[in-house]
Design a protein around this motif. Structure first.
Motif, PDB file in Angstrom:
ATOM      1  N   HIS A  61      -1.952  -0.526  23.760  1.00 48.33           N
ATOM      2  CA  HIS A  61      -2.227  -0.542  25.206  1.00 48.33           C
ATOM      3  C   HIS A  61      -2.650   0.824  25.731  1.00 48.33           C
ATOM      4  O   HIS A  61      -3.368   0.908  26.723  1.00 48.33           O
ATOM      5  CB  HIS A  61      -0.981  -1.013  25.978  1.00 48.33           C
TER       6      HIS A  61
ATOM      7  N   HIS B 182      -4.945 -10.528  24.701  1.00 46.95           N
ATOM      8  CA  HIS B 182      -4.530 -10.644  26.102  1.00 46.95           C
ATOM      9  C   HIS B 182      -5.502 -11.438  26.964  1.00 46.95           C
ATOM     10  O   HIS B 182      -5.154 -11.789  28.099  1.00 46.95           O
ATOM     11  CB  HIS B 182      -4.347  -9.250  26.713  1.00 46.95           C
TER      12      HIS B 182
ATOM     13  N   HIS C 209       4.777  -9.552  30.091  1.00 46.59           N
ATOM     14  CA  HIS C 209       3.870  -8.590  29.439  1.00 46.59           C
ATOM     15  C   HIS C 209       2.409  -9.029  29.585  1.00 46.59           C
ATOM     16  O   HIS C 209       1.504  -8.197  29.663  1.00 46.59           O
ATOM     17  CB  HIS C 209       4.248  -8.455  27.958  1.00 46.59           C
TER      18      HIS C 209
ATOM     19  N   HIS D 112      -6.984  -5.200  20.968  1.00 49.04           N
ATOM     20  CA  HIS D 112      -5.794  -5.920  21.447  1.00 49.04           C
ATOM     21  C   HIS D 112      -6.115  -6.789  22.667  1.00 49.04           C
ATOM     22  O   HIS D 112      -5.449  -7.792  22.912  1.00 49.04           O
ATOM     23  CB  HIS D 112      -4.691  -4.905  21.780  1.00 49.04           C
TER      24      HIS D 112
ATOM     25  N   HIS E  31       2.539  -1.474  19.284  1.00 49.33           N
ATOM     26  CA  HIS E  31       2.103  -2.294  20.417  1.00 49.33           C
ATOM     27  C   HIS E  31       1.791  -1.414  21.631  1.00 49.33           C
ATOM     28  O   HIS E  31       0.777  -1.609  22.313  1.00 49.33           O
ATOM     29  CB  HIS E  31       3.192  -3.332  20.752  1.00 49.33           C
TER      30      HIS E  31
HETATM   31 ZN   LIG Z   1       0.141  -6.431  24.451  1.00 53.66          ZN
END
Ligand SMILES: [Zn+2]
Length: 259
Positions: free
Chosen positions: A106, A119, A199, A115, A102
């Motif tokens: 990022h 988001h 997050h 990813h 993860h």
């Molecule tokens: Zn994330």
């Protein structure tokens, strides 16, 4: 039917239904988009992803699992872990792997392209746990095949991890109004909806924080934990760009990595 697949599907729909009911009776916040539309949009993505993953990733996953089991390859064999000790160790080790995967999503530009489709959701609820770009799932599936060779888990250990990860993801994305005091206590062990909402939030303290999936311990250990005590910190979720209707259009969603 293959038992691990059956229990994974059963757990997915039980958690999905339970969280939807709780979100309806005690929501944490109002949704930007209509709930029925969100359910249909994200369930559609999830079903399409499941079919594609079955076709693309099942073979490398089972090939690496069968190779490691036949040749007794992997750290857990060296450590002599078997039975429930192995299942618990596999859960912890793969949860740690998931933390780093993860974080890489990022930190590495190429991975972030995929990813960010997750988001870009401007709401956060149980359906967000089904919102992943197929590219991200294929890359993490291939990385997992390598991890299987490195660790050497049993099929049961791997199935327990997969079921727990999906259930944890549905829980920590949910939009249920759980008192913050209760979440502070829960957060000592597992990732809570508040911890994960942070997050996804756009406030300063929450940026680049809280990457854990099941156990919250990893964020504390690697100093990426942020305890959001103020509701204001959690108010705005998603990305600065894109925002608006294109975040809920299938073509724009699929093209996210290329724009
Ligand atoms: Zn994330």
């Amino acid at each position: 039917m293959n038992l691990p697949f059956f229990f994974r599907a059963l757990s997915y729909f039980v958690m999905f239904g339970t969280m939807l009911l709780l979100e309806k009776s005690a929501p944490y916040t109002e949704s930007v988009w209509q709930k029925r539309f969100r359910v249909a949009f994200h369930l559609g993505i999830s079903i399409a992803n499941s079919v594609l993953l079955y076709l693309i990733i099942t073979w490398p996953l089972f090939a690496s699992l069968s190779y490691s089991q036949t040749n007794l390859i992997g750290i857990r064999h060296i450590m002599g872990l078997n039975g429930w000790n192995e299942v618990v160790a596999t859960l912890v080790v793969f949860d740690l792997w998931d933390y780093w995967m993860h974080l890489a999503n990022h930190r590495i530009g190429f991975l972030w392209r995929f990813h960010k489709a997750h988001h870009s959701d401007m709401d956060l609820d149980v359906t967000t746990a089904s919102r992943f770009h197929i590219g991200e799932l294929v890359i993490s599936g291939l990385a997992k095949s390598v991890m299987i060779i490195v660790w050497g888990p049993s099929l049961l250990g791997l199935a327990v991890f997969d079921i727990m990860l999906t259930a944890a993801s549905q829980f920590h994305h949910c939009n249920v109004n759980i008192p913050f005091d209760m979440q502070t206590t829960m957060e000592k062990i597992v990732v809570t909806p508040r911890m994960h909402r942070c997050h996804h939030a756009l406030s300063k303290g929450c940026l680049d924080a809280n990457f854990s999936s099941i156990l919250s311990f990893w964020d504390r250990l690697f100093r990426s934990y942020h305890l959001a005590t103020e509701k204001l910190e959690l108010e705005k979720v998603g990305l600065f760009k894109p925002r608006g209707p294109e975040t809920m259009k299938i073509r724009a969603f699929l093209m996210t990595p290329f724009t």
